[in-house]
Design a protein around this motif. Structure first.
Motif, short mmCIF file in Angstrom:
data_model
loop_
_atom_site.label_atom_id
_atom_site.label_comp_id
_atom_site.label_asym_id
_atom_site.label_seq_id
_atom_site.Cartn_x
_atom_site.Cartn_y
_atom_site.Cartn_z
N ASN A 1 0.81 -1.23 0.00
CA ASN A 1 0.00 0.00 0.00
C ASN A 1 0.84 1.27 0.00
OD1 ASN A 1 1.01 -0.23 2.56
ND2 ASN A 1 -0.92 0.18 3.63
N ALA A 2 2.14 1.15 -0.27
CA ALA A 2 3.04 2.31 -0.21
C ALA A 2 3.34 2.86 -1.60
CB ALA A 2 4.33 1.93 0.51
N ALA A 3 2.30 3.01 -2.44
CA ALA A 3 2.51 3.41 -3.83
C ALA A 3 3.20 4.77 -3.95
CB ALA A 3 1.18 3.43 -4.57
N ALA A 4 2.79 5.75 -3.14
CA ALA A 4 3.38 7.08 -3.24
C ALA A 4 4.85 7.05 -2.84
CB ALA A 4 2.60 8.06 -2.37
N LEU A 5 5.17 6.28 -1.80
CA LEU A 5 6.56 6.19 -1.36
C LEU A 5 7.41 5.46 -2.39
CD1 LEU A 5 8.57 6.76 0.90
CD2 LEU A 5 7.95 4.55 1.90
N LYS A 6 6.86 4.45 -3.02
CA LYS A 6 7.58 3.74 -4.09
C LYS A 6 7.93 4.71 -5.22
CE LYS A 6 5.27 -0.71 -3.20
NZ LYS A 6 6.36 -1.64 -2.86
N ASP A 7 7.02 5.63 -5.49
CA ASP A 7 7.28 6.62 -6.55
C ASP A 7 8.44 7.53 -6.15
OD1 ASP A 7 6.53 8.03 -9.07
OD2 ASP A 7 6.12 9.67 -7.67
N VAL A 8 8.50 7.93 -4.88
CA VAL A 8 9.62 8.74 -4.41
C VAL A 8 10.93 7.97 -4.56
CG1 VAL A 8 10.63 9.91 -2.41
CG2 VAL A 8 8.17 10.06 -2.81
N ALA A 9 10.89 6.68 -4.21
CA ALA A 9 12.10 5.85 -4.31
C ALA A 9 12.59 5.73 -5.75
CB ALA A 9 11.84 4.47 -3.73
N ARG A 10 11.68 5.78 -6.70
CA ARG A 10 12.07 5.75 -8.12
C ARG A 10 12.74 7.05 -8.54
NH1 ARG A 10 6.65 3.88 -8.68
NH2 ARG A 10 6.54 1.61 -9.01
N ARG A 11 12.33 8.16 -7.95
CA ARG A 11 12.73 9.48 -8.43
C ARG A 11 13.97 10.05 -7.75
NH1 ARG A 11 7.08 12.83 -8.59
NH2 ARG A 11 8.37 14.31 -9.74
N ILE A 12 14.23 9.64 -6.53
CA ILE A 12 15.38 10.18 -5.77
C ILE A 12 16.67 9.79 -6.46
CG2 ILE A 12 16.69 9.90 -3.62
CD1 ILE A 12 14.44 11.36 -2.75
N ARG A 13 17.59 10.72 -6.59
CA ARG A 13 18.92 10.40 -7.10
C ARG A 13 19.62 9.43 -6.16
NH1 ARG A 13 20.97 16.22 -7.19
NH2 ARG A 13 22.74 15.15 -6.23
N LEU A 14 20.33 8.47 -6.73
CA LEU A 14 21.00 7.48 -5.90
C LEU A 14 22.01 8.12 -4.95
CD1 LEU A 14 21.73 4.36 -8.17
CD2 LEU A 14 20.16 4.51 -6.21
N ASP A 15 22.60 9.24 -5.33
CA ASP A 15 23.60 9.85 -4.47
C ASP A 15 23.00 10.65 -3.32
OD1 ASP A 15 22.69 12.10 -5.81
OD2 ASP A 15 24.65 12.70 -6.58
N ARG A 16 21.66 10.61 -3.16
CA ARG A 16 21.00 11.25 -2.02
C ARG A 16 20.19 10.24 -1.21
NH1 ARG A 16 23.74 15.18 -0.75
NH2 ARG A 16 22.05 15.88 0.59
N MET A 17 20.46 8.97 -1.34
CA MET A 17 19.63 7.92 -0.77
C MET A 17 20.39 7.09 0.27
SD MET A 17 17.91 4.67 -2.77
CE MET A 17 16.95 5.70 -3.87
N LEU A 18 19.67 6.73 1.34
CA LEU A 18 20.14 5.76 2.31
C LEU A 18 19.08 4.69 2.49
CD1 LEU A 18 21.62 8.08 5.11
CD2 LEU A 18 22.91 6.80 3.38
N VAL A 19 19.48 3.55 3.07
CA VAL A 19 18.54 2.48 3.41
C VAL A 19 18.71 2.15 4.89
CG1 VAL A 19 18.28 1.49 1.11
CG2 VAL A 19 20.19 0.75 2.55
N GLU A 20 17.62 1.67 5.48
CA GLU A 20 17.62 1.39 6.91
C GLU A 20 16.57 0.33 7.23
OE1 GLU A 20 14.92 4.07 9.42
OE2 GLU A 20 15.78 5.50 7.97
N THR A 21 16.62 -0.14 8.48
CA THR A 21 15.56 -1.04 8.96
C THR A 21 14.67 -0.38 10.00
OG1 THR A 21 16.96 -1.99 10.70
CG2 THR A 21 16.92 -3.12 8.55
N ASP A 22 15.20 0.52 10.83
CA ASP A 22 14.51 1.02 12.02
C ASP A 22 14.15 -0.14 12.94
OD1 ASP A 22 13.61 2.98 13.73
OD2 ASP A 22 11.69 3.30 12.72
N SER A 23 14.91 -1.22 12.85
CA SER A 23 14.63 -2.38 13.69
C SER A 23 14.73 -2.00 15.17
CB SER A 23 15.57 -3.53 13.35
OG SER A 23 16.91 -3.11 13.33
N PRO A 24 13.85 -2.59 15.99
CA PRO A 24 13.05 -3.81 15.77
C PRO A 24 11.71 -3.59 15.07
CG PRO A 24 12.74 -3.05 18.01
CD PRO A 24 13.76 -2.13 17.40
N TYR A 25 11.46 -2.39 14.54
CA TYR A 25 10.17 -2.09 13.92
C TYR A 25 10.20 -2.27 12.41
CZ TYR A 25 10.14 0.42 18.39
OH TYR A 25 10.27 0.74 19.71
N LEU A 26 9.00 -2.28 11.81
CA LEU A 26 8.80 -2.13 10.37
C LEU A 26 9.55 -3.15 9.52
CD1 LEU A 26 9.09 1.77 10.25
CD2 LEU A 26 7.00 0.39 10.28
#
Length: 254
Positions: free
Chosen positions: A181-206
Motif C-alpha cells: 500500500n506504499a505506492a506514493a513512497l515507491k514513486d519517491v524511491a524511483r525518483r530520488i537520485r542514488l547519491d542522495r539515498m540511504l537504506v535502513e531497517t529502524d529495527s526492531p520495527y517495520l
C-alpha cells in the motif's frame, strides 16, 4: 556491502540476541549499522555497542515522542557527541501523529538538537510524522543545511523530499517501501537520485516484506535495497554501492 543506517540494537528484543544479529548481518552482506539514541537515560547502552563492535556506530539524541523528560540542551548534546564513535545527533524532529495538544516543547527540543549539530559538526537524524511543514520550517530557521543529515524512515511526499534535499539532507527508506500500500513512497524511491539515498531497517520495527509483522533486524535491510532496485530497474549491487558510499560520506564514519 550494505549499511543499515538506522536501527535500535540496544532495545531489549534485539540486545538479548546481539551475537545472532551480528552474524545475520555478516551472512547478508550488511557490513555496518548505526545504532540510534532515543533518550539520554539509555544513551550509554547505545554508545557501549559502538565501542564494543568496530562495525557499529552510534548517535546521541532524544526522540520527539518521549514526554516529561529533562529537556536536553544543545551544549550537553554537543559534549556527548565528541566521542569518536558518535557520528550523528538524533534521532530528533517532530511527531504530531502520536502526540496531540500544545507541542511547543517538541519544537524547542528539535531546535536544541539542530543547534547541537551545528556546534558539534555532526549531521542530524530527523524523524517527522504528520509534521512536515513545521519540520522543514524549523530546519530552515535553525540553519540545519549547515550540517545536513538524513530524513529517516521517509514516508512523506516527493515535494517534501525535494525541499529536504535542497537543505543538504539525504532521504532514507525503510521496510515501508516494500509494503503493497506504499505506492506514493515507491514513486519517491524511483525518483530520488542514488547519491542522495540511504537504506535502513529502524529495527526492531517495520520489518520488510517477506517478514512484515515480525521482529525486524539489520540483516533485513537487503530487502529494502532489493525493492528499490526493482522499482528502478537496476541491479541491487548498484543500490548497495551507492547507499554505502552515501553513508560514509554523510556520517564520516571511520
Amino acid at each position: 556491502m550494505l549499511v543499515d543506517s538506522h536501527c535500535h540494537l540496544d532495545f531489549p528484543d534485539l540486545a538479548a540476541n546481539l551475537d545472532a544479529l551480528l552474524d545475520g548481518m555478516k551472512e547478508n552482506g550488511v557490513g555496518h549499522a548505526l545504532c540510534v539514541s532515543v533518550n539520554l537515560e539509555d544513551f550509554p547502552r547505545v554508545q557501549a555497542l559502538a565501542e564494543a563492535h568496530a562495525n557499529l556506530y552510534a548517535s546521541v539524541g532524544v526522540h520527539p515522542d518521549y514526554e516529561n523528560l529533562a529537556e536536553p540542551q544543545a551544549a550537553q548534546l554537543a559534549v556527548l557527541a565528541r566521542h569518536p564513535r558518535i557520528v550523528a545527533i538524533g534521532e530528533t524532529g517532530l511527531d504530531y501523529f502520536r502526540l496531540k495538544g500544545d507541542l511547543e516543547w517538541q519544537r524547542e527540543r528539535f531546535r536544541q538538537h539542530i543547534r547541537a549539530a551545528r556546534a558539534s559538526g555532526k549531521p542530524l537524524i530527523i524523524h517527522t510524522r504528520a509534521a512536515a511543514a513545521d519540520t522543514l520550517r524549523i530546519m530552515a530557521e535553525e540553519g540545519a543545511d549547515g550540517v545536513g543529515g538524513v530524513m529517516h524512515c521517509f514516508t512523506e511526499s516527493w515535494e517534501v523530499a525535494q525541499q529536504a534535499m535542497e537543505m543538504n539532507f539525504y532521504i532514507s527508506f525503510s521496510g515501508i517501501v516494500t509494503f503493497r500500500n506504499a505506492a506514493a513512497l515507491k514513486d519517491v524511491a524511483r525518483r530520488i537520485r542514488l547519491d542522495r539515498m540511504l537504506v535502513e531497517t529502524d529495527s526492531p520495527y517495520l520489518a520488510p516484506v517477506p517478514h512484515r509483522g515480525k521482529l525486524n533486524q539489520p540483516a533485513y535491510v537487503r530487502y529494502v535495497a532489493q525493492e528499490i532496485a526493482a522499482l528502478r530497474g537496476i541491479d541491487m549491487r548498484e543500490v548497495a554501492a551507492a547507499t554505502t558510499e552515501n553513508f560514509f560520506n554523510l556520517f564520516k564514519a571511520a
